[in-house]
Write a protein that holds these residues in place. Structure first.
Motif, PDB file in Angstrom:
ATOM      1  N   GLU A 127       0.814  -1.212   0.000  1.00 16.44           N
ATOM      2  CA  GLU A 127       0.000   0.000   0.000  1.00 16.44           C
ATOM      3  C   GLU A 127       0.849   1.264   0.000  1.00 16.44           C
ATOM      4  N   SER A 264      -7.859  -2.727  -8.689  1.00 15.81           N
ATOM      5  CA  SER A 264      -7.421  -2.657  -7.298  1.00 15.81           C
ATOM      6  C   SER A 264      -8.593  -2.930  -6.360  1.00 15.81           C
ATOM      7  N   HIS A 265      -9.726  -2.304  -6.633  1.00 19.08           N
ATOM      8  CA  HIS A 265     -10.920  -2.521  -5.809  1.00 19.08           C
ATOM      9  C   HIS A 265     -11.376  -3.969  -5.888  1.00 19.08           C
ATOM     10  N   GLU A 268      -9.087  -6.205  -3.812  1.00 20.52           N
ATOM     11  CA  GLU A 268      -9.212  -5.970  -2.377  1.00 20.52           C
ATOM     12  C   GLU A 268     -10.513  -6.524  -1.804  1.00 20.52           C
ATOM     13  N   THR A 269     -11.538  -6.684  -2.650  1.00 19.04           N
ATOM     14  CA  THR A 269     -12.792  -7.251  -2.159  1.00 19.04           C
ATOM     15  C   THR A 269     -12.751  -8.776  -2.084  1.00 19.04           C
ATOM     16  N   ASN A 272      -8.935  -9.813   2.399  1.00 18.64           N
ATOM     17  CA  ASN A 272      -8.318  -8.684   3.096  1.00 18.64           C
ATOM     18  C   ASN A 272      -7.346  -9.124   4.184  1.00 18.64           C
ATOM     19  N   SER A 299      -2.936 -12.754  -0.564  1.00 19.99           N
ATOM     20  CA  SER A 299      -2.447 -11.510   0.022  1.00 19.99           C
ATOM     21  C   SER A 299      -1.179 -11.765   0.821  1.00 19.99           C
ATOM     22  N   LYS A 307       0.323  -3.932   2.809  1.00 17.10           N
ATOM     23  CA  LYS A 307      -0.179  -5.186   2.262  1.00 17.10           C
ATOM     24  C   LYS A 307      -0.189  -5.143   0.734  1.00 17.10           C
ATOM     25  N   MET A 309      -1.032  -7.842  -2.989  1.00 23.17           N
ATOM     26  CA  MET A 309      -1.810  -8.987  -3.448  1.00 23.17           C
ATOM     27  C   MET A 309      -1.351  -9.450  -4.826  1.00 23.17           C
TER      28      MET A 309
END
Length: 346
Positions: A127, A264-265, A268-269, A272, A299, A307, A309
């Motif tokens: 991040e 990216s969204h 991340e869904t 986590n 992840s 973090k 992924m």
């Protein structure tokens, strides 16, 4: 609750269908080791069909797994396979070469994972929240163009070519570099992003009669540095696995892969919790254009740096056991390589 034999039948059907792509009948299951009569196996297959775990694709007695069947399989029946020493060595060799910045490692990870699996892969680095601006400079290309370069403390370098705003001299550019370095270097990118919209325009107005062009230049450059970038490997592998239904669908999926914010969204869904590997099948992925595919997301977390992924997009009949085993090793190697790089910056 399925019986042991029904579990065995479902597992064997999925494993066989993954290999052949053909519906599986009772005779094949008997040959694979199911100890029951053909009639008993057909009854169990009928029960699994009634439960929505299998589908009958033709008038024959063969069955294929449904999306719900795959979901049950990955939740209850599959275990990661141990990957070969050759695969482990290949991953290690791919990562342990010289890298100049973090993004180079993250980008390489997407390419490596795609090459190992022949699927489409995604890689999102640690991040950005804690990254700080550590350097800024401008390199003249000619009278009308410059390269603006920023560096963060996490080893990321952003460079971009800009047209010099009308009325801005080389001396003016030197003043701007000094202003940015005096006011923004050492600040977190979130703070930099904020000051570019509040404090810096006021300062530029003291030095330049027209500061809008220069302000827009730095806003564009630093905005690009702040956005999370998802690297994609093996885009054309979608065609190899016939994942695109038609040209329109392929364009929709390809367009999604060009949208860093959406990707990216999406990643991340999926998962986590650092250290976890998640499997999303069909509509579970959360995007309609991927509803006939599966996504495996792993992840990782780099202490003090956030973090990241990695993910694979492939057919629903991918060999989940092998892919899970590979993803576990791959994620660990990537995490180790990034940690080593961060340590080398200290």
């Amino acid at each position: 609750m399925l019986t042991k034999r029904q579990n065995d039948i479902l597992r064997l059907i999925i494993q066989t269908f993954t290999t052949t792509g053909l519906p599986v009948g009772s005779k094949s299951l008997m040959e694979a080791g199911v100890k029951a009569s053909s009639a008993t196996i057909r009854n169990d297959m009928s029960t699994l069909e009634d439960l929505g775990l299998l589908v009958k694709t033709h008038s024959s007695s063969g069955r294929a797994p449904s999306l719900a069947g795959y979901r049950y399989y990955v939740d209850h029946l599959v275990a990661p396979s141990e990957i070969s020493p050759q695969q482990t060595t290949a991953i290690q060799k791919a990562f342990w070469r010289p890298f100049k910045e973090i993004d180079e490692i993250v980008e390489a990870s997407a390419k490596i994972l795609s090459q190992l699996t022949s699927y489409t892969s995604f890689s999102l680095g640690p991040e950005l929240n804690e990254r700080k601006l550590t350097g800024f400079r401008i390199i003249p290309l000619n009278e009308h163009q410059i390269i603006a370069v920023i560096v963060t403390d996490h080893g990321n370098v952003e460079s971009q070519i800009f047209n010099v705003p009308t009325g801005i001299s080389p001396q003016d550019l030197e003043k701007v570099v000094k202003i940015i370095n005096d006011r923004l270097v050492g600040e977190p990118l979130l703070t930099v992003y904020h000051k570019l919209r509040t404090e810096i325009p006021l300062i530029l107005q003291r030095y330049f009669q027209t500061s809008a062009g220069m302000g827009a230049l730095f806003d564009e450059l630093l905005s690009g540095a702040f956005v999370e970038r998802v690297f994609v490997g093996g885009k054309m592998n979608l065609l190899d696995h016939h994942l695109a239904k038609d040209l329109h669908h392929f364009r929709s999926v390809y367009s999604l892969m060009e949208n860093h914010q959406e990707l990216s969204h999406l990643m991340e869904t999926q998962v986590n919790e650092p250290g976890k590997i998640a499997i999303s099948i069909g509509d579970e992925i959360g995007n309609q254009v991927l509803s006939d595919m599966s996504m495996i997301t792993a992840s990782y977390e780099i202490s003090g740096h956030g973090k990241g992924m990695v993910a694979l997009l492939g057919p629903t009949n991918m060999p989940y056991a092998q892919v899970l085993g590979l993803m576990g090793v791959f994620r660990n190697e990537l995490e180790q390589r990034l940690s080593e790089y961060y340590r080398s910056l200290n």
